[in-house]
Design a protein around this motif. Structure first.
Motif, PDB file in Angstrom:
ATOM      1  N   GLU A  96      11.060   5.701  -0.156  1.00 57.20           N
ATOM      2  CA  GLU A  96       9.976   5.525   0.990  1.00 57.20           C
ATOM      3  C   GLU A  96       8.932   6.370   0.715  1.00 57.20           C
ATOM      4  O   GLU A  96       8.959   7.504   0.509  1.00 57.20           O
ATOM      5  N   ILE A  97       7.739   5.840   0.778  1.00 57.87           N
ATOM      6  CA  ILE A  97       6.637   6.401   0.722  1.00 57.87           C
ATOM      7  C   ILE A  97       5.565   6.214   1.940  1.00 57.87           C
ATOM      8  O   ILE A  97       5.401   5.040   2.290  1.00 57.87           O
ATOM      9  N   ASN A  98       5.553   7.342   2.484  1.00 57.20           N
ATOM     10  CA  ASN A  98       4.897   7.258   4.168  1.00 57.20           C
ATOM     11  C   ASN A  98       5.417   6.298   4.636  1.00 57.20           C
ATOM     12  O   ASN A  98       5.068   5.334   5.600  1.00 57.20           O
ATOM     13  N   ALA A  99       7.038   6.517   4.721  1.00 51.81           N
ATOM     14  CA  ALA A  99       8.072   5.388   5.664  1.00 51.81           C
ATOM     15  C   ALA A  99       7.878   3.926   5.244  1.00 51.81           C
ATOM     16  O   ALA A  99       8.319   3.145   6.140  1.00 51.81           O
ATOM     17  N   ARG A 100       7.339   3.643   4.084  1.00 53.83           N
ATOM     18  CA  ARG A 100       7.356   2.293   3.664  1.00 53.83           C
ATOM     19  C   ARG A 100       8.377   2.423   2.470  1.00 53.83           C
ATOM     20  O   ARG A 100       8.062   2.840   1.374  1.00 53.83           O
ATOM     21  N   SER A 101       9.307   1.453   2.508  1.00 50.60           N
ATOM     22  CA  SER A 101      10.347   1.351   1.430  1.00 50.60           C
ATOM     23  C   SER A 101       9.734   0.516   0.589  1.00 50.60           C
ATOM     24  O   SER A 101       9.372  -0.387   0.332  1.00 50.60           O
ATOM     25  N   PHE A 102      10.080   0.952  -1.013  1.00 47.71           N
ATOM     26  CA  PHE A 102       9.953  -0.015  -2.047  1.00 47.71           C
ATOM     27  C   PHE A 102      11.492   0.192  -2.964  1.00 47.71           C
ATOM     28  O   PHE A 102      11.941   1.155  -3.013  1.00 47.71           O
ATOM     29  N   GLY A 103      11.401  -1.040  -3.414  1.00 48.35           N
ATOM     30  CA  GLY A 103      12.784  -1.351  -4.286  1.00 48.35           C
ATOM     31  C   GLY A 103      12.640  -1.569  -5.572  1.00 48.35           C
ATOM     32  O   GLY A 103      13.504  -2.279  -6.251  1.00 48.35           O
ATOM     33  N   HIS A 104      11.445  -1.271  -5.972  1.00 50.10           N
ATOM     34  CA  HIS A 104      11.112  -1.592  -7.356  1.00 50.10           C
ATOM     35  C   HIS A 104      10.394  -0.476  -8.021  1.00 50.10           C
ATOM     36  O   HIS A 104       9.814   0.426  -7.663  1.00 50.10           O
ATOM     37  N   SER A 105      10.266  -0.444  -9.571  1.00 47.92           N
ATOM     38  CA  SER A 105       9.541   0.808 -10.001  1.00 47.92           C
ATOM     39  C   SER A 105       8.085   0.831  -9.728  1.00 47.92           C
ATOM     40  O   SER A 105       7.343  -0.135  -9.338  1.00 47.92           O
ATOM     41  N   LEU A 106       7.692   2.208  -9.703  1.00 49.61           N
ATOM     42  CA  LEU A 106       6.279   2.255  -9.055  1.00 49.61           C
ATOM     43  C   LEU A 106       5.802   3.491  -9.337  1.00 49.61           C
ATOM     44  O   LEU A 106       6.323   4.444  -9.988  1.00 49.61           O
ATOM     45  N   ILE A 107       4.258   3.538  -9.339  1.00 44.63           N
ATOM     46  CA  ILE A 107       3.621   4.841  -9.535  1.00 44.63           C
ATOM     47  C   ILE A 107       2.955   5.149  -8.530  1.00 44.63           C
ATOM     48  O   ILE A 107       2.349   4.562  -7.736  1.00 44.63           O
ATOM     49  N   VAL A 108       3.061   6.370  -8.130  1.00 41.03           N
ATOM     50  CA  VAL A 108       2.584   6.917  -6.755  1.00 41.03           C
ATOM     51  C   VAL A 108       1.589   8.314  -7.360  1.00 41.03           C
ATOM     52  O   VAL A 108       1.943   9.060  -7.744  1.00 41.03           O
ATOM     53  N   LEU A 109       0.515   8.347  -6.566  1.00 33.86           N
ATOM     54  CA  LEU A 109      -0.410   9.263  -6.701  1.00 33.86           C
ATOM     55  C   LEU A 109      -0.862   9.869  -5.242  1.00 33.86           C
ATOM     56  O   LEU A 109      -0.896   8.978  -4.568  1.00 33.86           O
ATOM     57  N   PRO A 110      -1.020  11.078  -5.330  1.00 31.24           N
ATOM     58  CA  PRO A 110      -1.548  11.766  -3.998  1.00 31.24           C
ATOM     59  C   PRO A 110      -2.580  10.738  -3.225  1.00 31.24           C
ATOM     60  O   PRO A 110      -2.184  10.525  -1.916  1.00 31.24           O
ATOM     61  N   GLU A 111      -3.657  10.335  -3.713  1.00 31.98           N
ATOM     62  CA  GLU A 111      -4.842   9.678  -3.043  1.00 31.98           C
ATOM     63  C   GLU A 111      -4.810   8.283  -3.241  1.00 31.98           C
ATOM     64  O   GLU A 111      -6.077   7.686  -2.653  1.00 31.98           O
ATOM     65  N   SER A 112      -4.011   7.412  -3.615  1.00 38.06           N
ATOM     66  CA  SER A 112      -4.098   6.265  -3.956  1.00 38.06           C
ATOM     67  C   SER A 112      -2.704   5.525  -3.445  1.00 38.06           C
ATOM     68  O   SER A 112      -1.941   6.088  -3.636  1.00 38.06           O
ATOM     69  N   ALA A 113      -2.924   4.287  -3.046  1.00 39.48           N
ATOM     70  CA  ALA A 113      -1.677   3.415  -2.730  1.00 39.48           C
ATOM     71  C   ALA A 113      -0.588   3.252  -3.593  1.00 39.48           C
ATOM     72  O   ALA A 113      -1.252   3.079  -4.906  1.00 39.48           O
ATOM     73  N   PRO A 114       0.468   3.640  -3.408  1.00 31.98           N
ATOM     74  CA  PRO A 114       1.546   3.092  -4.529  1.00 31.98           C
ATOM     75  C   PRO A 114       1.452   1.883  -5.220  1.00 31.98           C
ATOM     76  O   PRO A 114       1.064   0.738  -4.729  1.00 31.98           O
ATOM     77  N   ARG A 115       1.385   1.926  -6.513  1.00 33.98           N
ATOM     78  CA  ARG A 115       1.549   0.637  -7.117  1.00 33.98           C
ATOM     79  C   ARG A 115       2.589   0.204  -7.962  1.00 33.98           C
ATOM     80  O   ARG A 115       3.157   1.137  -8.361  1.00 33.98           O
TER      81      ARG A 115
END
Length: 128
Positions: free
Chosen positions: A24-43
């Motif tokens: 969960e990133i900011n309470a939004r669930s992801f079930g796939h591989s991703l890249i997370v950066l502090p100031e941009s949406a997960p991709r």
């Protein structure tokens, strides 16, 4: 498991993770591989499994110019071969491999300190 009670919408914060590998990133669930950066949406990060990692996967992260990359390798800690992440390390970008749960906690700490950190999570599909 929930990591934070409150959500800071200004930054991308890991707020929880599940036993199925989801995050969960900011309470939004992801079930796939991703890249997370502090100031941009997960991709999405097109990594199906740890064994399929290539140099090209790390070159995608290089464009974000992080100071450190935390790689979440799933339920257990595995180490990326140095040749795969050489595009980062030759530019003095730190690369640390951890199990996904430790990677999420470490990302939150470094992000909270104002570090330019990237979280690269490998979420492998679970068999039906």
């Amino acid at each position: 498991m929930k990591l934070h009670h409150s959500i800071n919408k200004q930054f991308q914060t890991v707020t929880g993770y599940g036993d199925d590998g989801s995050v969960e990133i900011n309470a939004r669930s992801f079930g796939h591989s991703l890249i997370v950066l502090p100031e941009s949406a997960p991709r999405p990060w097109p990594v199906a499994s740890f064994e399929e990692l290539t140099e090209a996967h790390f070159e995608q992260i290089l464009a974000d110019a992080p100071d450190v990359v935390i790689v979440g390798t799933g339920a257990r800690q595995r180490f990326v071969h140095p040749r795969l992440s050489a595009c980062l390390t030759t530019r003095r970008v730190g690369v640390e491999c951890m199990d996904t749960f430790a990677a999420c906690r470490t990302y939150n700490i470094l992000m909270g300190e104002g570090r330019k950190v990237a979280l690269a999570l490998i979420v492998e599909a679970t068999p039906a």
